[in-house]
Write a protein that holds these residues in place. Structure first.
Motif, PDB file in Angstrom:
ATOM      1  N   LYS A 110       0.833  -1.203   0.000  1.00 13.73           N
ATOM      2  CA  LYS A 110       0.000   0.000   0.000  1.00 13.73           C
ATOM      3  C   LYS A 110       0.869   1.255   0.000  1.00 13.73           C
ATOM      4  N   THR A 111       1.879   1.285   0.846  1.00 12.68           N
ATOM      5  CA  THR A 111       2.793   2.432   0.909  1.00 12.68           C
ATOM      6  C   THR A 111       3.500   2.645  -0.426  1.00 12.68           C
ATOM      7  N   LYS A 112       3.948   1.562  -1.035  1.00 10.87           N
ATOM      8  CA  LYS A 112       4.652   1.659  -2.321  1.00 10.87           C
ATOM      9  C   LYS A 112       3.753   2.248  -3.405  1.00 10.87           C
ATOM     10  N   LEU A 113       2.513   1.762  -3.476  1.00  7.04           N
ATOM     11  CA  LEU A 113       1.586   2.250  -4.492  1.00  7.04           C
ATOM     12  C   LEU A 113       1.164   3.699  -4.229  1.00  7.04           C
ATOM     13  N   GLU A 114       0.905   4.032  -2.973  1.00  7.67           N
ATOM     14  CA  GLU A 114       0.525   5.407  -2.639  1.00  7.67           C
ATOM     15  C   GLU A 114       1.646   6.387  -2.940  1.00  7.67           C
ATOM     16  N   SER A 115       2.891   5.961  -2.759  1.00  8.89           N
ATOM     17  CA  SER A 115       4.026   6.843  -3.051  1.00  8.89           C
ATOM     18  C   SER A 115       4.142   7.136  -4.552  1.00  8.89           C
ATOM     19  N   LYS A 116       3.545   6.285  -5.377  1.00  3.29           N
ATOM     20  CA  LYS A 116       3.539   6.494  -6.826  1.00  3.29           C
ATOM     21  C   LYS A 116       2.318   7.292  -7.276  1.00  3.29           C
ATOM     22  N   GLY A 117       1.424   7.619  -6.316  1.00  2.00           N
ATOM     23  CA  GLY A 117       0.265   8.438  -6.639  1.00  2.00           C
ATOM     24  C   GLY A 117      -1.036   7.680  -6.840  1.00  2.00           C
ATOM     25  N   PHE A 118      -1.058   6.404  -6.507  1.00  2.00           N
ATOM     26  CA  PHE A 118      -2.267   5.601  -6.654  1.00  2.00           C
ATOM     27  C   PHE A 118      -3.123   5.659  -5.396  1.00  2.00           C
ATOM     28  N   GLU A 136      -6.973   0.300  -2.082  1.00  2.00           N
ATOM     29  CA  GLU A 136      -7.931  -0.349  -1.188  1.00  2.00           C
ATOM     30  C   GLU A 136      -7.428  -1.763  -0.939  1.00  2.00           C
ATOM     31  N   VAL A 137      -7.421  -2.170   0.320  1.00  2.00           N
ATOM     32  CA  VAL A 137      -6.984  -3.517   0.684  1.00  2.00           C
ATOM     33  C   VAL A 137      -8.209  -4.348   1.034  1.00  2.00           C
ATOM     34  N   VAL A 138      -8.308  -5.521   0.415  1.00  2.00           N
ATOM     35  CA  VAL A 138      -9.416  -6.446   0.642  1.00  2.00           C
ATOM     36  C   VAL A 138      -8.813  -7.764   1.125  1.00  2.00           C
ATOM     37  N   TYR A 139      -9.410  -8.311   2.179  1.00  2.00           N
ATOM     38  CA  TYR A 139      -8.918  -9.586   2.694  1.00  2.00           C
ATOM     39  C   TYR A 139      -9.652 -10.730   2.025  1.00  2.00           C
ATOM     40  N   GLY A 140      -8.879 -11.682   1.532  1.00  2.00           N
ATOM     41  CA  GLY A 140      -9.438 -12.810   0.797  1.00  2.00           C
ATOM     42  C   GLY A 140      -9.375 -14.092   1.593  1.00  2.00           C
ATOM     43  N   VAL A 141      -8.834 -15.106   0.992  1.00  2.36           N
ATOM     44  CA  VAL A 141      -8.787 -16.439   1.597  1.00  2.36           C
ATOM     45  C   VAL A 141      -7.793 -16.472   2.759  1.00  2.36           C
ATOM     46  N   PRO A 142      -8.011 -17.374   3.699  1.00  2.00           N
ATOM     47  CA  PRO A 142      -7.065 -17.508   4.811  1.00  2.00           C
ATOM     48  C   PRO A 142      -5.697 -17.984   4.306  1.00  2.00           C
ATOM     49  N   ALA A 143      -4.658 -17.507   4.972  1.00  4.72           N
ATOM     50  CA  ALA A 143      -3.295 -17.918   4.614  1.00  4.72           C
ATOM     51  C   ALA A 143      -3.096 -19.381   4.991  1.00  4.72           C
ATOM     52  N   SER A 144      -2.270 -20.075   4.227  1.00  3.84           N
ATOM     53  CA  SER A 144      -1.989 -21.479   4.537  1.00  3.84           C
ATOM     54  C   SER A 144      -0.761 -21.629   5.426  1.00  3.84           C
ATOM     55  N   SER A 145      -0.064 -20.502   5.686  1.00  6.82           N
ATOM     56  CA  SER A 145       1.085 -20.510   6.585  1.00  6.82           C
ATOM     57  C   SER A 145       1.251 -19.122   7.197  1.00  6.82           C
ATOM     58  N   GLU A 146       2.016 -19.034   8.278  1.00  3.08           N
ATOM     59  CA  GLU A 146       2.264 -17.737   8.909  1.00  3.08           C
ATOM     60  C   GLU A 146       3.014 -16.815   7.952  1.00  3.08           C
ATOM     61  N   ASP A 147       3.898 -17.381   7.150  1.00  5.85           N
ATOM     62  CA  ASP A 147       4.693 -16.581   6.210  1.00  5.85           C
ATOM     63  C   ASP A 147       3.821 -15.935   5.136  1.00  5.85           C
ATOM     64  N   GLU A 148       2.744 -16.584   4.782  1.00  7.81           N
ATOM     65  CA  GLU A 148       1.850 -16.113   3.720  1.00  7.81           C
ATOM     66  C   GLU A 148       0.836 -15.063   4.222  1.00  7.81           C
ATOM     67  N   ALA A 149       0.608 -15.013   5.524  1.00  8.55           N
ATOM     68  CA  ALA A 149      -0.422 -14.151   6.105  1.00  8.55           C
ATOM     69  C   ALA A 149      -0.196 -12.684   5.763  1.00  8.55           C
ATOM     70  N   ARG A 158      -1.989   8.621 -12.643  1.00 12.10           N
ATOM     71  CA  ARG A 158      -1.894   8.831 -11.199  1.00 12.10           C
ATOM     72  C   ARG A 158      -3.310   9.008 -10.658  1.00 12.10           C
ATOM     73  N   GLY A 159      -3.525   8.548  -9.443  1.00 11.45           N
ATOM     74  CA  GLY A 159      -4.846   8.649  -8.850  1.00 11.45           C
ATOM     75  C   GLY A 159      -5.732   7.444  -9.129  1.00 11.45           C
ATOM     76  N   HIS A 160      -5.290   6.581 -10.047  1.00 11.95           N
ATOM     77  CA  HIS A 160      -6.044   5.360 -10.366  1.00 11.95           C
ATOM     78  C   HIS A 160      -6.173   4.516  -9.098  1.00 11.95           C
ATOM     79  N   LYS A 161      -7.343   3.937  -8.872  1.00 11.76           N
ATOM     80  CA  LYS A 161      -7.558   3.103  -7.689  1.00 11.76           C
ATOM     81  C   LYS A 161      -7.130   1.674  -7.976  1.00 11.76           C
ATOM     82  N   ILE A 162      -6.277   1.154  -7.106  1.00 11.73           N
ATOM     83  CA  ILE A 162      -5.818  -0.227  -7.222  1.00 11.73           C
ATOM     84  C   ILE A 162      -6.310  -0.990  -5.996  1.00 11.73           C
TER      85      ILE A 162
END
Length: 94
Positions: free
Chosen positions: A39-47, A50-63, A79-83
């Motif tokens: 999110k920080t990376k995309l916002e720094s580029k001007g985007f 929105e973050v949406v939570y999907g399926v549960p992670a299969s490992s702690e590393d994937e969470a 710039r300003g496009h919603k991702i």
């Protein structure tokens, strides 16, 4: 079937084709990284992001890592496009 293909084609490339070249940015690939960093990376580029939570992670590393982004990586969009980022939900051991 042709109509669906045309719709997908237009939705994928229309933002880049109609954009003013001086106000466009290349979308970075943020899949596989933590949602907050992505999110920080995309916002720094001007985007807008929105973050949406999907399926549960299969490992702690994937969470909470991004597994899908609505704008294709390396596509040039305005710039300003919603991702929308879809991230793995927390890991729930069984």
């Amino acid at each position: 079937m042709v109509g669906l293909f045309y719709f997908i084609l237009v939705c994928t490339f229309a933002p880049a084709l109609s954009a003013n070249p001086s106000n466009t940015v290349v979308v970075p690939d943020v899949t596989g990284i933590n949602a907050d960093r992505a999110k920080t990376k995309l916002e720094s580029k001007g985007f807008q992001v929105e973050v949406v939570y999907g399926v549960p992670a299969s490992s702690e590393d994937e969470a909470f890592k991004v597994y899908e982004q609505s704008a294709r990586p390396f596509l040039r969009v305005e710039r300003g496009h919603k991702i929308i980022l879809t991230v793995f939900d927390g890991f729930k051991p069984q």
